[in-house]
Design an enzyme around this catalytic site. Structure first.
Site, short mmCIF file in Angstrom:
data_model
loop_
_atom_site.label_atom_id
_atom_site.label_comp_id
_atom_site.label_asym_id
_atom_site.label_seq_id
_atom_site.Cartn_x
_atom_site.Cartn_y
_atom_site.Cartn_z
N CYS A 77 2.43 2.04 -3.15
CA CYS A 77 3.21 2.14 -4.38
C CYS A 77 2.35 1.86 -5.62
O CYS A 77 1.48 2.66 -5.94
CB CYS A 77 4.43 1.24 -4.28
SG CYS A 77 5.76 1.79 -5.33
N HIS A 168 6.78 1.40 0.94
CA HIS A 168 6.34 0.04 1.30
C HIS A 168 6.49 -0.23 2.80
O HIS A 168 7.54 -0.72 3.22
CB HIS A 168 7.20 -0.99 0.56
CG HIS A 168 7.06 -0.96 -0.91
ND1 HIS A 168 6.22 -1.79 -1.60
CD2 HIS A 168 7.66 -0.19 -1.83
CE1 HIS A 168 6.31 -1.55 -2.89
NE2 HIS A 168 7.18 -0.57 -3.06
N GLU A 170 5.17 -2.61 4.33
CA GLU A 170 5.15 -4.08 4.48
C GLU A 170 6.54 -4.69 4.31
O GLU A 170 6.73 -5.87 4.59
CB GLU A 170 4.14 -4.70 3.50
CG GLU A 170 4.57 -4.81 2.04
CD GLU A 170 4.57 -3.49 1.26
OE1 GLU A 170 4.36 -2.42 1.87
OE2 GLU A 170 4.81 -3.54 0.04
N1 GLN Z 1 6.77 1.68 -10.71
C1 GLN Z 1 5.72 0.77 -10.37
C2 GLN Z 1 4.45 1.09 -11.12
O1 GLN Z 1 4.40 2.05 -11.80
C3 GLN Z 1 5.46 0.82 -8.88
C4 GLN Z 1 6.66 0.31 -8.15
C5 GLN Z 1 6.32 -0.40 -6.87
O2 GLN Z 1 5.17 -0.74 -6.60
N2 GLN Z 1 7.33 -0.69 -6.11
O3 GLN Z 1 3.49 0.37 -11.02
#
Ligand code: GLN
Length: 194
Positions: A77, A168, A170
């Site tokens: 992410c 994710h 994790e």
């Molecule tokens: N929207 C977040 C970002 O731009 C990422 C979201 C997340 O890691 N769950 O960094």
């Protein structure tokens, strides 16, 4: 073999927990020197802007150097955003370890977070995936393989020793994606010994 988890902000403990369940030694990396003690680094989800600001240019510079040398990275992410070579709407990338373009928050706002099951190449047909304001991959470079898609969007990819996912792993009890990454790290370590 010791795996680092970048510990500046975000879902740090959850990655450590998954790795510990696999019996792997981990180190929460908060200082740039600690990168010398690990064979690979996981960049967790969280907020990419915050992580980059807390780490600062010293951290980013060292991560860029490591990326050039084939160091294994796994970004989930926000971690994927940090590793991407191009971010839509932003002039410069952060680390640029994998040749992809990402669109931030493409899967919606926090309230639109969701869980699903994905087919992940080389991992399984039923891998649980949690998406939280997730980025999507909108371009794959020549050397990059798409490993999973969700509704026509690429959500997991690999270029050599660099693995990224929009979601994710994790935050689930399924350890197969972490295992997949550990295989990349082990192979790389063996090649270093040759
Ligand atoms: N929207 C977040 C970002 O731009 C990422 C979201 C997340 O890691 N769950 O960094």
């Amino acid at each position: 073999m010791k795996i680092g988890v970048l510990g500046l902000q975000g879902a740090v403990r959850e990655h450590v927990r998954s790795l510990s369940r696999l019996g792997v030694d981990t180190l929460i990396v908060k200082r740039v020197e600690q990168l010398d003690e690990v064979s690979a680094l996981i960049l967790p989800g969280g907020e990419s802007t915050a992580i980059s600001l807390i780490g600062g240019e010293t951290f980013l510079k060292r991560l860029r150097e490591l990326a050039k040398g084939g160091f294994p990275f796994f970004g989930t992410c926000a971690g994927m955003i940090l590793l991407a070579s191009e971010i839509e709407g932003r002039a410069e990338p952060y680390v640029g370890a994998i040749d992809i373009t990402v669109a931030r928050n493409a899967s919606g706002r926090q309230v639109h977070s969701f869980e699903t099951t994905l087919k992940v190449e080389g991992v399984g047909d039923d891998v649980p995936a949690v998406f939280i304001r997730a980025p999507y991959i909108t371009r794959l470079g020549d050397g990059v393989d798409a490993l999973a898609e969700y509704q026509g969007h690429v959500v997991m990819a690999r270029e050599r020793n660099v693995l990224v996912s929009s979601f994710h792993p994790e935050l689930t009890d399924d350890l197969r994606i972490h295992e997949y990454f550990l295989n990349i790290v082990e192979k790389r370590n063996q090649e270093d010994l040759k």
